[in-house]
Scaffold this motif. Structure first.
Motif, PDB file in Angstrom:
ATOM      1  N   GLU A  19       0.861  -1.185   0.000  1.00 54.70           N
ATOM      2  CA  GLU A  19       0.000   0.000   0.000  1.00 54.70           C
ATOM      3  C   GLU A  19       0.889   1.224   0.000  1.00 54.70           C
ATOM      4  O   GLU A  19       2.071   1.123  -0.330  1.00 54.70           O
ATOM      5  N   LEU A  20       0.355   2.384   0.356  1.00 50.62           N
ATOM      6  CA  LEU A  20       1.083   3.635   0.174  1.00 50.62           C
ATOM      7  C   LEU A  20       2.389   3.679   0.960  1.00 50.62           C
ATOM      8  O   LEU A  20       3.437   4.020   0.417  1.00 50.62           O
ATOM      9  N   VAL A  21       2.338   3.342   2.243  1.00 51.70           N
ATOM     10  CA  VAL A  21       3.541   3.419   3.075  1.00 51.70           C
ATOM     11  C   VAL A  21       4.573   2.389   2.626  1.00 51.70           C
ATOM     12  O   VAL A  21       5.776   2.669   2.571  1.00 51.70           O
ATOM     13  N   THR A  22       4.119   1.190   2.286  1.00 48.59           N
ATOM     14  CA  THR A  22       5.040   0.151   1.812  1.00 48.59           C
ATOM     15  C   THR A  22       5.731   0.584   0.530  1.00 48.59           C
ATOM     16  O   THR A  22       6.964   0.452   0.394  1.00 48.59           O
ATOM     17  N   LEU A  23       4.984   1.114  -0.433  1.00 47.04           N
ATOM     18  CA  LEU A  23       5.576   1.574  -1.681  1.00 47.04           C
ATOM     19  C   LEU A  23       6.490   2.772  -1.457  1.00 47.04           C
ATOM     20  O   LEU A  23       7.496   2.926  -2.164  1.00 47.04           O
ATOM     21  N   SER A  24       6.147   3.623  -0.491  1.00 41.94           N
ATOM     22  CA  SER A  24       7.025   4.762  -0.191  1.00 41.94           C
ATOM     23  C   SER A  24       8.378   4.279   0.317  1.00 41.94           C
ATOM     24  O   SER A  24       9.431   4.795  -0.095  1.00 41.94           O
ATOM     25  N   ARG A  25       8.372   3.290   1.200  1.00 40.54           N
ATOM     26  CA  ARG A  25       9.641   2.734   1.686  1.00 40.54           C
ATOM     27  C   ARG A  25      10.424   2.079   0.554  1.00 40.54           C
ATOM     28  O   ARG A  25      11.645   2.238   0.458  1.00 40.54           O
ATOM     29  N   GLN A  26       9.742   1.345  -0.295  1.00 43.36           N
ATOM     30  CA  GLN A  26      10.420   0.694  -1.414  1.00 43.36           C
ATOM     31  C   GLN A  26      10.992   1.713  -2.383  1.00 43.36           C
ATOM     32  O   GLN A  26      12.095   1.516  -2.931  1.00 43.36           O
ATOM     33  N   ALA A  27      10.263   2.801  -2.617  1.00 44.27           N
ATOM     34  CA  ALA A  27      10.756   3.848  -3.512  1.00 44.27           C
ATOM     35  C   ALA A  27      12.001   4.515  -2.940  1.00 44.27           C
ATOM     36  O   ALA A  27      12.976   4.774  -3.669  1.00 44.27           O
ATOM     37  N   MET A  28      11.998   4.782  -1.637  1.00 42.54           N
ATOM     38  CA  MET A  28      13.178   5.400  -1.015  1.00 42.54           C
ATOM     39  C   MET A  28      14.377   4.455  -1.039  1.00 42.54           C
ATOM     40  O   MET A  28      15.513   4.892  -1.234  1.00 42.54           O
ATOM     41  N   GLU A  29      14.135   3.159  -0.854  1.00 43.27           N
ATOM     42  CA  GLU A  29      15.232   2.197  -0.942  1.00 43.27           C
ATOM     43  C   GLU A  29      15.785   2.135  -2.355  1.00 43.27           C
ATOM     44  O   GLU A  29      16.997   2.032  -2.553  1.00 43.27           O
ATOM     45  N   ALA A  30      14.919   2.222  -3.355  1.00 42.26           N
ATOM     46  CA  ALA A  30      15.369   2.195  -4.747  1.00 42.26           C
ATOM     47  C   ALA A  30      16.165   3.442  -5.104  1.00 42.26           C
ATOM     48  O   ALA A  30      17.008   3.408  -6.013  1.00 42.26           O
ATOM     49  N   GLU A  31      15.933   4.535  -4.386  1.00 38.21           N
ATOM     50  CA  GLU A  31      16.632   5.791  -4.662  1.00 38.21           C
ATOM     51  C   GLU A  31      17.807   6.028  -3.722  1.00 38.21           C
ATOM     52  O   GLU A  31      18.332   7.133  -3.654  1.00 38.21           O
ATOM     53  N   GLY A  32      18.203   5.003  -2.959  1.00 35.59           N
ATOM     54  CA  GLY A  32      19.413   5.122  -2.149  1.00 35.59           C
ATOM     55  C   GLY A  32      19.195   5.432  -0.685  1.00 35.59           C
ATOM     56  O   GLY A  32      20.155   5.676   0.040  1.00 35.59           O
ATOM     57  N   ASN A  33      17.942   5.441  -0.222  1.00 36.40           N
ATOM     58  CA  ASN A  33      17.636   5.696   1.202  1.00 36.40           C
ATOM     59  C   ASN A  33      18.236   7.002   1.702  1.00 36.40           C
ATOM     60  O   ASN A  33      18.716   7.093   2.834  1.00 36.40           O
ATOM     61  N   ASN A  34      18.193   8.030   0.882  1.00 31.00           N
ATOM     62  CA  ASN A  34      18.721   9.323   1.307  1.00 31.00           C
ATOM     63  C   ASN A  34      17.761   9.982   2.294  1.00 31.00           C
ATOM     64  O   ASN A  34      16.541   9.985   2.065  1.00 31.00           O
ATOM     65  N   PRO A  35      18.257  10.535   3.420  1.00 30.85           N
ATOM     66  CA  PRO A  35      17.364  11.160   4.412  1.00 30.85           C
ATOM     67  C   PRO A  35      16.511  12.293   3.851  1.00 30.85           C
ATOM     68  O   PRO A  35      15.441  12.587   4.382  1.00 30.85           O
ATOM     69  N   SER A  36      16.986  12.924   2.775  1.00 34.67           N
ATOM     70  CA  SER A  36      16.223  14.033   2.202  1.00 34.67           C
ATOM     71  C   SER A  36      14.908  13.578   1.588  1.00 34.67           C
ATOM     72  O   SER A  36      14.025  14.399   1.328  1.00 34.67           O
ATOM     73  N   LEU A  37      14.762  12.270   1.356  1.00 34.65           N
ATOM     74  CA  LEU A  37      13.539  11.759   0.756  1.00 34.65           C
ATOM     75  C   LEU A  37      12.454  11.442   1.774  1.00 34.65           C
ATOM     76  O   LEU A  37      11.311  11.205   1.396  1.00 34.65           O
ATOM     77  N   LEU A  38      12.814  11.415   3.063  1.00 35.86           N
ATOM     78  CA  LEU A  38      11.847  11.031   4.087  1.00 35.86           C
ATOM     79  C   LEU A  38      10.658  11.982   4.126  1.00 35.86           C
ATOM     80  O   LEU A  38       9.503  11.553   4.075  1.00 35.86           O
ATOM     81  N   MET A  39      10.948  13.267   4.230  1.00 43.83           N
ATOM     82  CA  MET A  39       9.867  14.253   4.338  1.00 43.83           C
ATOM     83  C   MET A  39       9.011  14.330   3.079  1.00 43.83           C
ATOM     84  O   MET A  39       7.772  14.340   3.164  1.00 43.83           O
ATOM     85  N   PRO A  40       9.600  14.361   1.875  1.00 45.51           N
ATOM     86  CA  PRO A  40       8.739  14.410   0.680  1.00 45.51           C
ATOM     87  C   PRO A  40       7.817  13.199   0.550  1.00 45.51           C
ATOM     88  O   PRO A  40       6.621  13.357   0.276  1.00 45.51           O
ATOM     89  N   PHE A  41       8.347  11.984   0.763  1.00 43.79           N
ATOM     90  CA  PHE A  41       7.523  10.793   0.571  1.00 43.79           C
ATOM     91  C   PHE A  41       6.469  10.653   1.665  1.00 43.79           C
ATOM     92  O   PHE A  41       5.279  10.469   1.376  1.00 43.79           O
ATOM     93  N   PHE A  42       6.894  10.727   2.923  1.00 44.44           N
ATOM     94  CA  PHE A  42       5.928  10.577   4.005  1.00 44.44           C
ATOM     95  C   PHE A  42       5.062  11.820   4.159  1.00 44.44           C
ATOM     96  O   PHE A  42       3.925  11.733   4.641  1.00 44.44           O
ATOM     97  N   GLY A  43       5.589  12.978   3.756  1.00 46.53           N
ATOM     98  CA  GLY A  43       4.755  14.175   3.737  1.00 46.53           C
ATOM     99  C   GLY A  43       3.637  14.057   2.712  1.00 46.53           C
ATOM    100  O   GLY A  43       2.511  14.486   2.956  1.00 46.53           O
ATOM    101  N   PHE A  44       3.963  13.463   1.570  1.00 47.59           N
ATOM    102  CA  PHE A  44       2.919  13.229   0.565  1.00 47.59           C
ATOM    103  C   PHE A  44       1.857  12.278   1.105  1.00 47.59           C
ATOM    104  O   PHE A  44       0.657  12.479   0.879  1.00 47.59           O
ATOM    105  N   ALA A  45       2.292  11.236   1.822  1.00 50.31           N
ATOM    106  CA  ALA A  45       1.333  10.307   2.423  1.00 50.31           C
ATOM    107  C   ALA A  45       0.420  11.035   3.405  1.00 50.31           C
ATOM    108  O   ALA A  45      -0.797  10.814   3.428  1.00 50.31           O
ATOM    109  N   LEU A  46       1.005  11.906   4.223  1.00 51.12           N
ATOM    110  CA  LEU A  46       0.209  12.676   5.180  1.00 51.12           C
ATOM    111  C   LEU A  46      -0.800  13.559   4.463  1.00 51.12           C
ATOM    112  O   LEU A  46      -1.982  13.625   4.849  1.00 51.12           O
ATOM    113  N   ILE A  47      -0.380  14.215   3.412  1.00 47.11           N
ATOM    114  CA  ILE A  47      -1.247  15.149   2.708  1.00 47.11           C
ATOM    115  C   ILE A  47      -2.401  14.423   2.024  1.00 47.11           C
ATOM    116  O   ILE A  47      -3.556  14.855   2.085  1.00 47.11           O
TER     117      ILE A  47
END
Length: 289
Positions: free
Chosen positions: A237-265
Protein backbone atom coordinates in the motif's frame (compact mmCIF):
# COMPACT_ATOMS: atom_id res chain seq x y z
CA UNK A 1 -50.50 23.52 53.30
CA UNK A 2 -48.47 24.36 50.23
CA UNK A 3 -44.75 24.38 49.61
CA UNK A 4 -42.91 26.69 47.28
CA UNK A 5 -40.70 25.12 44.62
CA UNK A 6 -38.17 27.91 45.14
CA UNK A 7 -37.69 27.27 48.86
CA UNK A 8 -34.03 27.66 49.84
CA UNK A 9 -32.20 25.67 52.48
CA UNK A 10 -28.74 25.70 53.98
CA UNK A 11 -28.78 21.94 54.46
CA UNK A 12 -26.28 19.88 52.42
CA UNK A 13 -27.83 18.46 49.29
CA UNK A 14 -26.38 15.66 47.16
CA UNK A 15 -26.84 16.62 43.54
CA UNK A 16 -27.34 14.02 40.85
CA UNK A 17 -24.02 13.38 39.11
CA UNK A 18 -23.79 14.52 35.52
CA UNK A 19 -22.99 11.76 33.03
CA UNK A 20 -21.64 12.50 29.61
CA UNK A 21 -21.94 9.98 26.83
CA UNK A 22 -18.72 9.34 24.91
CA UNK A 23 -18.47 11.39 21.75
CA UNK A 24 -19.42 9.08 18.86
CA UNK A 25 -17.78 11.34 16.27
CA UNK A 26 -14.85 12.62 18.30
CA UNK A 27 -12.26 11.91 15.59
CA UNK A 28 -14.24 13.66 12.87
CA UNK A 29 -14.94 16.58 15.22
CA UNK A 30 -11.20 16.94 15.86
CA UNK A 31 -10.29 16.59 12.18
CA UNK A 32 -12.97 19.01 11.02
CA UNK A 33 -11.85 21.57 13.62
CA UNK A 34 -8.60 22.03 11.71
CA UNK A 35 -8.63 25.22 9.62
CA UNK A 36 -8.61 24.85 5.81
CA UNK A 37 -5.09 26.31 5.53
CA UNK A 38 -3.54 23.24 7.18
CA UNK A 39 -3.47 21.27 3.92
CA UNK A 40 -1.74 23.93 1.75
CA UNK A 41 0.68 24.68 4.58
CA UNK A 42 1.66 21.01 4.81
CA UNK A 43 2.05 20.90 1.02
CA UNK A 44 4.35 23.93 1.06
CA UNK A 45 6.41 22.40 3.87
CA UNK A 46 6.79 19.20 1.88
CA UNK A 47 7.94 21.15 -1.19
CA UNK A 48 10.40 23.33 0.73
CA UNK A 49 11.86 20.47 2.79
CA UNK A 50 14.43 19.42 0.13
CA UNK A 51 15.78 22.97 0.02
CA UNK A 52 16.07 23.03 3.83
CA UNK A 53 17.83 19.66 3.95
CA UNK A 54 20.03 20.27 0.91
CA UNK A 55 22.97 21.38 3.04
CA UNK A 56 23.13 17.90 4.58
CA UNK A 57 22.45 15.99 1.36
CA UNK A 58 24.08 15.31 -1.94
CA UNK A 59 20.64 15.50 -3.58
CA UNK A 60 19.59 18.83 -5.07
CA UNK A 61 16.06 20.15 -4.85
CA UNK A 62 15.53 19.55 -8.56
CA UNK A 63 16.64 15.93 -8.24
CA UNK A 64 14.32 15.28 -5.30
CA UNK A 65 11.41 16.83 -7.14
CA UNK A 66 12.24 14.66 -10.14
CA UNK A 67 12.27 11.56 -7.97
CA UNK A 68 8.90 12.47 -6.47
CA UNK A 69 7.42 13.14 -9.91
CA UNK A 70 8.63 9.72 -11.08
CA UNK A 71 7.10 7.82 -8.16
CA UNK A 72 3.89 9.77 -7.51
CA UNK A 73 1.75 7.99 -10.15
CA UNK A 74 2.69 4.61 -8.65
CA UNK A 75 2.12 5.82 -5.09
CA UNK A 76 -1.38 7.01 -5.98
CA UNK A 77 -2.62 4.29 -8.34
CA UNK A 78 -1.11 1.25 -6.60
CA UNK A 79 -0.45 2.64 -3.14
CA UNK A 80 -3.15 4.96 -1.83
CA UNK A 81 -5.77 3.26 -3.99
CA UNK A 82 -5.07 0.03 -2.11
CA UNK A 83 -5.56 1.88 1.19
CA UNK A 84 -8.97 3.04 -0.04
CA UNK A 85 -9.88 -0.49 -1.21
CA UNK A 86 -8.88 -1.98 2.16
CA UNK A 87 -10.87 0.64 4.08
CA UNK A 88 -13.93 0.14 1.85
CA UNK A 89 -14.07 -3.65 2.19
CA UNK A 90 -13.20 -3.45 5.88
CA UNK A 91 -16.15 -1.15 6.55
CA UNK A 92 -18.42 -3.27 4.34
CA UNK A 93 -17.66 -6.51 6.18
CA UNK A 94 -17.46 -4.83 9.59
CA UNK A 95 -20.78 -3.03 9.08
CA UNK A 96 -22.69 -6.14 7.99
CA UNK A 97 -21.31 -8.19 10.88
CA UNK A 98 -21.69 -5.28 13.31
CA UNK A 99 -25.39 -4.87 12.53
CA UNK A 100 -26.08 -8.49 13.48
CA UNK A 101 -23.93 -8.30 16.61
CA UNK A 102 -25.61 -5.01 17.57
CA UNK A 103 -29.04 -6.60 17.17
CA UNK A 104 -27.79 -9.45 19.34
CA UNK A 105 -26.90 -6.92 22.05
CA UNK A 106 -30.57 -5.96 22.37
CA UNK A 107 -32.01 -9.45 21.81
CA UNK A 108 -34.55 -10.80 24.27
CA UNK A 109 -32.55 -14.04 24.38
CA UNK A 110 -30.11 -13.95 27.29
CA UNK A 111 -27.61 -16.32 25.63
CA UNK A 112 -27.48 -14.25 22.44
CA UNK A 113 -27.01 -11.08 24.47
CA UNK A 114 -24.15 -12.66 26.43
CA UNK A 115 -22.37 -13.91 23.31
CA UNK A 116 -22.79 -10.55 21.55
CA UNK A 117 -21.49 -8.72 24.62
CA UNK A 118 -18.43 -10.99 24.73
CA UNK A 119 -17.69 -10.41 21.03
CA UNK A 120 -17.93 -6.65 21.44
CA UNK A 121 -15.74 -6.52 24.53
CA UNK A 122 -13.14 -8.88 23.04
CA UNK A 123 -12.58 -7.11 19.73
CA UNK A 124 -13.28 -3.58 20.91
CA UNK A 125 -10.57 -3.74 23.57
CA UNK A 126 -7.91 -5.66 21.63
CA UNK A 127 -4.94 -3.95 19.91
CA UNK A 128 -5.54 -3.74 16.19
CA UNK A 129 -2.00 -4.76 15.32
CA UNK A 130 -2.26 -7.88 17.47
CA UNK A 131 -5.48 -8.85 15.71
CA UNK A 132 -3.79 -8.33 12.36
CA UNK A 133 -0.88 -10.57 13.29
CA UNK A 134 -3.22 -13.29 14.58
CA UNK A 135 -5.30 -13.21 11.40
CA UNK A 136 -2.27 -13.12 9.08
CA UNK A 137 -0.68 -16.09 10.82
CA UNK A 138 -3.91 -18.07 11.22
CA UNK A 139 -5.56 -17.82 7.82
CA UNK A 140 -4.12 -20.03 5.06
CA UNK A 141 -2.38 -18.67 1.98
CA UNK A 142 -4.78 -20.58 -0.24
CA UNK A 143 -8.12 -22.38 0.03
CA UNK A 144 -8.97 -25.62 -1.72
CA UNK A 145 -12.50 -25.84 -3.14
CA UNK A 146 -13.49 -28.89 -5.21
CA UNK A 147 -9.89 -29.60 -6.09
CA UNK A 148 -9.18 -25.99 -7.07
CA UNK A 149 -6.74 -23.90 -5.06
CA UNK A 150 -7.83 -20.30 -4.58
CA UNK A 151 -5.10 -17.98 -3.26
CA UNK A 152 -5.88 -15.67 -0.36
CA UNK A 153 -3.90 -12.43 -0.83
CA UNK A 154 -2.42 -10.62 2.13
CA UNK A 155 -4.66 -7.58 1.66
CA UNK A 156 -7.77 -9.76 2.08
CA UNK A 157 -6.37 -11.11 5.35
CA UNK A 158 -5.74 -7.52 6.43
CA UNK A 159 -9.36 -6.65 5.58
CA UNK A 160 -10.63 -9.50 7.73
CA UNK A 161 -8.33 -8.58 10.62
CA UNK A 162 -9.32 -4.91 10.60
CA UNK A 163 -13.02 -5.71 10.22
CA UNK A 164 -13.07 -7.37 13.66
CA UNK A 165 -12.64 -4.15 15.73
CA UNK A 166 -14.82 -2.27 13.26
CA UNK A 167 -17.54 -4.88 13.74
CA UNK A 168 -17.41 -4.42 17.52
CA UNK A 169 -17.66 -0.64 17.31
CA UNK A 170 -20.40 -0.67 14.69
CA UNK A 171 -22.32 -3.06 16.96
CA UNK A 172 -22.19 -0.45 19.72
CA UNK A 173 -23.41 2.20 17.29
CA UNK A 174 -26.36 0.00 16.35
CA UNK A 175 -27.15 -0.77 19.99
CA UNK A 176 -26.99 2.89 20.97
CA UNK A 177 -29.20 3.96 18.07
CA UNK A 178 -31.83 1.35 18.92
CA UNK A 179 -31.87 2.28 22.58
CA UNK A 180 -32.15 5.99 21.72
CA UNK A 181 -35.61 5.43 20.21
CA UNK A 182 -38.21 6.36 22.85
CA UNK A 183 -39.70 3.37 24.65
CA UNK A 184 -43.18 4.76 24.00
CA UNK A 185 -42.84 3.67 20.39
CA UNK A 186 -42.22 0.08 21.50
CA UNK A 187 -45.25 0.22 23.76
CA UNK A 188 -47.46 1.74 21.06
CA UNK A 189 -46.41 -0.94 18.55
CA UNK A 190 -47.01 -3.70 21.06
CA UNK A 191 -50.48 -2.34 21.76
CA UNK A 192 -51.18 -2.72 18.03
CA UNK A 193 -50.22 -6.42 18.20
CA UNK A 194 -46.92 -6.04 16.33
CA UNK A 195 -44.40 -8.82 16.95
CA UNK A 196 -40.96 -7.96 18.24
CA UNK A 197 -39.44 -8.65 14.82
CA UNK A 198 -41.98 -6.40 13.11
CA UNK A 199 -41.35 -3.63 15.62
CA UNK A 200 -37.59 -3.88 15.11
CA UNK A 201 -37.50 -4.03 11.31
CA UNK A 202 -40.50 -1.86 10.43
CA UNK A 203 -40.54 0.79 13.15
CA UNK A 204 -37.28 1.02 15.13
CA UNK A 205 -34.50 0.36 12.60
CA UNK A 206 -35.81 2.79 9.93
CA UNK A 207 -35.49 5.55 12.52
CA UNK A 208 -31.96 4.45 13.44
CA UNK A 209 -30.36 4.80 10.02
CA UNK A 210 -30.03 8.59 10.13
CA UNK A 211 -28.68 8.44 13.68
CA UNK A 212 -26.05 5.87 12.69
CA UNK A 213 -24.73 7.65 9.59
CA UNK A 214 -22.50 10.27 11.35
CA UNK A 215 -20.73 7.83 13.71
CA UNK A 216 -20.40 5.33 10.85
CA UNK A 217 -18.67 7.95 8.71
CA UNK A 218 -16.48 8.84 11.68
CA UNK A 219 -15.35 5.22 11.88
CA UNK A 220 -14.71 5.14 8.13
CA UNK A 221 -12.33 8.08 8.50
CA UNK A 222 -10.61 6.35 11.44
CA UNK A 223 -10.40 3.12 9.45
CA UNK A 224 -8.82 4.88 6.47
CA UNK A 225 -6.22 6.49 8.74
CA UNK A 226 -5.44 3.08 10.27
CA UNK A 227 -4.84 1.23 6.99
CA UNK A 228 -1.07 1.98 6.99
CA UNK A 229 -0.85 -0.56 9.84
CA UNK A 230 -1.01 -3.31 7.24
CA UNK A 231 2.36 -2.17 5.87
CA UNK A 232 3.97 -3.81 8.91
CA UNK A 233 2.67 -7.14 7.60
CA UNK A 234 4.03 -6.70 4.09
CA UNK A 235 0.82 -5.61 2.38
CA UNK A 236 1.59 -3.39 -0.61
CA UNK A 237 0.00 0.00 0.00
CA UNK A 238 1.08 3.64 0.17
CA UNK A 239 3.54 3.42 3.07
CA UNK A 240 5.04 0.15 1.81
CA UNK A 241 5.58 1.57 -1.68
CA UNK A 242 7.03 4.76 -0.19
CA UNK A 243 9.64 2.73 1.69
CA UNK A 244 10.42 0.69 -1.41
CA UNK A 245 10.76 3.85 -3.51
CA UNK A 246 13.18 5.40 -1.02
CA UNK A 247 15.23 2.20 -0.94
CA UNK A 248 15.37 2.19 -4.75
CA UNK A 249 16.63 5.79 -4.66
CA UNK A 250 19.41 5.12 -2.15
CA UNK A 251 17.64 5.70 1.20
CA UNK A 252 18.72 9.32 1.31
CA UNK A 253 17.36 11.16 4.41
CA UNK A 254 16.22 14.03 2.20
CA UNK A 255 13.54 11.76 0.76
CA UNK A 256 11.85 11.03 4.09
CA UNK A 257 9.87 14.25 4.34
CA UNK A 258 8.74 14.41 0.68
CA UNK A 259 7.52 10.79 0.57
CA UNK A 260 5.93 10.58 4.00
CA UNK A 261 4.76 14.18 3.74
CA UNK A 262 2.92 13.23 0.56
CA UNK A 263 1.33 10.31 2.42
CA UNK A 264 0.21 12.68 5.18
CA UNK A 265 -1.25 15.15 2.71
CA UNK A 266 -3.16 12.62 0.61
CA UNK A 267 -4.68 10.96 3.70
CA UNK A 268 -5.66 14.36 5.09
CA UNK A 269 -7.11 15.48 1.74
CA UNK A 270 -9.22 12.31 1.60
CA UNK A 271 -10.45 12.26 5.20
CA UNK A 272 -10.94 16.00 5.83
CA UNK A 273 -14.03 16.30 3.56
CA UNK A 274 -15.45 13.16 5.20
CA UNK A 275 -15.02 14.76 8.62
CA UNK A 276 -16.69 17.98 7.46
CA UNK A 277 -19.62 16.03 5.98
CA UNK A 278 -19.87 14.01 9.20
CA UNK A 279 -20.23 17.17 11.24
CA UNK A 280 -22.88 18.51 8.86
CA UNK A 281 -24.91 15.31 8.96
CA UNK A 282 -24.55 15.08 12.75
CA UNK A 283 -26.05 18.55 13.05
CA UNK A 284 -28.79 17.77 10.51
CA UNK A 285 -29.82 14.43 12.01
CA UNK A 286 -29.42 15.39 15.66
CA UNK A 287 -32.32 14.32 17.83
CA UNK A 288 -34.14 17.47 18.89
CA UNK A 289 -34.92 17.48 22.60
Amino acid sequence: MTYSMNTKTDLPVILEPKYREPDAIGFSRWLASMPPWVLPTAAVAMILWPAIAQAQSVYSTEKIMGIMAKWLPLLVTQGFLMNVVISFFTMLIGTIAGVFVGLGRVSDNRMIRAISWLIVQLFRNSPWLVLLFIVMLTLPFEIRIAGTYIPVPDWMKAVFGLSLPVMANIAEIVRGAIQSVPSAQWEAAQSLAFTRRQIMWQIILPQCFKRMIPPWMNWYAIMTMATPLVSLLGVTELVTLSRQAMEAEGNNPSLLMPFFGFALIIFFAYCYPIARLTMRLESKFAVKG
